[in-house]
Design a protein around this motif. Sequence first.
Motif, mmCIF file in Angstrom:
data_model
loop_
_atom_site.group_PDB
_atom_site.id
_atom_site.type_symbol
_atom_site.label_atom_id
_atom_site.label_comp_id
_atom_site.label_asym_id
_atom_site.label_seq_id
_atom_site.Cartn_x
_atom_site.Cartn_y
_atom_site.Cartn_z
ATOM 1 N N ALA A 158 -13.805 -1.444 -2.596
ATOM 2 C CA ALA A 158 -12.836 -0.346 -2.668
ATOM 3 C C ALA A 158 -13.536 1.006 -2.624
ATOM 4 C CB ALA A 158 -12.009 -0.471 -3.949
ATOM 5 N N SER B 100 -2.261 -3.829 -7.408
ATOM 6 C CA SER B 100 -1.944 -2.957 -6.283
ATOM 7 C C SER B 100 -3.156 -2.122 -5.904
ATOM 8 C CB SER B 100 -0.800 -2.008 -6.670
ATOM 9 O OG SER B 100 -1.225 -1.167 -7.746
ATOM 10 N N LYS B 101 -3.038 -1.431 -4.798
ATOM 11 C CA LYS B 101 -4.067 -0.473 -4.390
ATOM 12 C C LYS B 101 -4.196 0.635 -5.429
ATOM 13 C CE LYS B 101 -3.289 2.605 -1.099
ATOM 14 N NZ LYS B 101 -3.099 3.227 0.250
ATOM 15 N N GLU B 102 -3.068 1.001 -6.023
ATOM 16 C CA GLU B 102 -3.081 2.048 -7.037
ATOM 17 C C GLU B 102 -3.941 1.645 -8.228
ATOM 18 O OE1 GLU B 102 -0.514 0.729 -5.584
ATOM 19 O OE2 GLU B 102 0.651 2.344 -4.627
ATOM 20 N N ARG C 286 -6.398 0.321 2.987
ATOM 21 C CA ARG C 286 -5.515 -0.843 2.930
ATOM 22 C C ARG C 286 -6.158 -1.948 2.088
ATOM 23 N NH1 ARG C 286 -4.133 -2.750 8.794
ATOM 24 N NH2 ARG C 286 -6.407 -3.027 8.746
ATOM 25 N N ILE C 287 -5.325 -2.680 1.402
ATOM 26 C CA ILE C 287 -5.815 -3.794 0.588
ATOM 27 C C ILE C 287 -6.530 -4.815 1.465
ATOM 28 C CG2 ILE C 287 -5.044 -5.810 -0.728
ATOM 29 C CD1 ILE C 287 -2.989 -3.998 -2.083
ATOM 30 N N ASP D 263 0.844 -1.185 0.000
ATOM 31 C CA ASP D 263 0.000 0.000 0.000
ATOM 32 C C ASP D 263 0.879 1.235 0.000
ATOM 33 O OD1 ASP D 263 -2.766 -1.123 2.076
ATOM 34 O OD2 ASP D 263 -2.008 -1.776 0.151
ATOM 35 N N ILE E 10 -10.016 -3.727 1.970
ATOM 36 C CA ILE E 10 -10.816 -3.912 0.761
ATOM 37 C C ILE E 10 -11.238 -5.371 0.630
ATOM 38 C CG2 ILE E 10 -10.788 -3.816 -1.771
ATOM 39 C CD1 ILE E 10 -8.875 -1.412 -1.519
#
Length: 227
Positions: A33, A67-69, A46-47, A3, A50
């Motif tokens: 998300a 990724s989180k991105e 945070r993943i 993250d 989610i």
Amino acid sequence: MTDSSDPGEPEPAVRLPATARGRRRRQALLDAARQVFARDGFADARITDIADTAKAAHGSFYTYFDSKEEIFVTLLRELEDELRSPGPRHVQQEEDEGPDRLEPYEQILRANHAYLEAYRKNHAIMVVWEQVATLNASVEALRREAGDRFVQRIERGIRYWQERGTTDPEIDPSYAAMALSGMVSNFAYRWSAQNADYELEKAARQLSLLWANSLGVRVPGPAPERD
């Protein structure tokens, strides 16, 4: 695959799972998300949160997103689709001659109502989008591209109305489209950033009346209330 506080580069293409089950799981993660980013912001999301919200195994997240991105940018593209409305557009000739053709003011009202409704539904995540865009050039470019597409639709609609003689011919369509789209988006953002709410019907009619007056568009029937 950690993250990070930097949303990174938007993905140009959408990777969809091959199976219906996979697509449902991916959508569940996107829906989760949306909740987590709206609640925690980008930096603190945070993943694991989610995945937990989606009732998915933590490791399964990486089956669908790197990724989180990536999930953040994918969510923004999904939000952009929701914000698109049946607004001013170039109407085909056969549609234009049909009995159900909308007058310019009715198209404006429908577009503004749909946009404001979608923005209010997603107001928390929209504020996060604006905040992250100030820090990351790629997310800002995505926001600008979405805005540009909306402006271009409005501009085409204004040019079409001018050709039909229903809009002031002295108005520059590109300048007007930029100003009017900015008025609506800034109105929605300012209310949302203050954690306030607006009366949807009244807001849509008031903004549409401003559009109509600035473009010289006839408002059919009694004018909207001026409270």
